[in-house]
Design a protein around this motif. Sequence first.
Motif: not given
Length: 438
Positions: A192-204, A350-359
């Motif tokens: 994950i980078e500013p302005g883009l994500v890199r995705v594995d296409t499955g073919d290398g 870039l945004g995020w959320a998480g670390g909910y510790v099961g809640d």
Amino acid sequence: MGDLPTRADVVIVGGGFTGLWTAYYLLAAEPALDVLVLEAEHVGFGASGRNGGWVSALWPVGPEALARKAGRDAAAAMVTALQDTVVEVGRVTAAEHIDCGFHRGGTVALARSSAQAERARAEVAHSDAWGMGTSWLNAAEARERLAATNVHGATFNPHCARVHPRRLVDGLARTVRGLGAEVVEGARVTAIEPGLVRVDTGDGSERNVLARHVIRATEAWTARLPGERRTTAPVYSLMVATEPLRPEQWDEIGLADAEVFSDHRHVIIYGQRTVDDRLAFGGRGAPYHFGSRIRPEFDHEAAVFADLRKTLTGLLPQLGGVEFTHAWGGPLGIARDWNPSVGLDPATGLGWAGGYVGDGVAATNLAGRTLADLVLERHTPLTALPWVGHHSRRWEPEPLRWLGVNAGLRVAAAADREEARTGRPARLGHALSLLTGH
């Protein structure tokens, strides 16, 4: 993986509750937005589809800790926002016809020793100071709700509902697709980078997807992303479930209002009466794996499953002879200070959320609404809550992380043994607080 777009207004990495709620509220506010959700496996593959189904106002950090950083008013606003979130989940599931068994019956937490009762009464007093709604039930009132063994009393909190989590996540995915979001399963994001994500296409090879905003909603799997190994610790929680119980068995057990339940021991346990009348029951106890590893075989710990079945039948001997038909597990995400967070960097998008510790079943909804406001540059009471923009310190490098997390699990179990032996609140409870950092 299906066809992968080359760009979107908002790319959300992770097809669990956080990602889907974020997509839902973005499109509810701005239907013309181009929203893309990328999921490495299938929607709900992580904790969203495997959890105990508590839509609760519980929070892993107490309001005093929030008040020390942000002030009492901000901490009180967080308490209220979490309570409102339980209602909001119910509103959306009804409005969108998501058949997930949402029922707000509250939480019963049993006190099954004098030490647990002492801590439980202190929790009620603490609740009164913050308007959290927890009340004390005497032994007879507690057994009326749940006819367990060794009941000294219980706490009850109305701000919790029962859901079938996989039905909820599947219903959310169907709903956001209907609103126009593109949800691509089998799309493994490698960076994950500013302005883009890199995705594995499955073919290398890899493919870039461009976006104005990129939201990380990967919870325990955050540790697999480059540079994020020490952001979140993946800790496993496991569950078992019985066969469907007969009406006369439920008459003996209780949970007539589909209350979810636990007790006041230090090692966390949790249970619910499911939509098909099973008892689903889970708890911590599985080890943290060195290097924040996540592997399919870690979902199944025979010794932990056996201990969960023993614990539940000890709690409810009415289950003697009942067959346990299911067992499963998975990792949840824990930040170093146990404080969940949500945020968006306007400079990078870039945004995020998480670390909910099961809640997280309720907190993810709050995160989705908050992220939608942040992306749309709306200043609202949600964006002023004290978890917004919070940055937890990073976990220690290995082997300190492995030693510390597993020490915490062992101290919790030792504290329960100490209380069983002495009948008094464990002195080890203080050591546990030092290890967890709150």
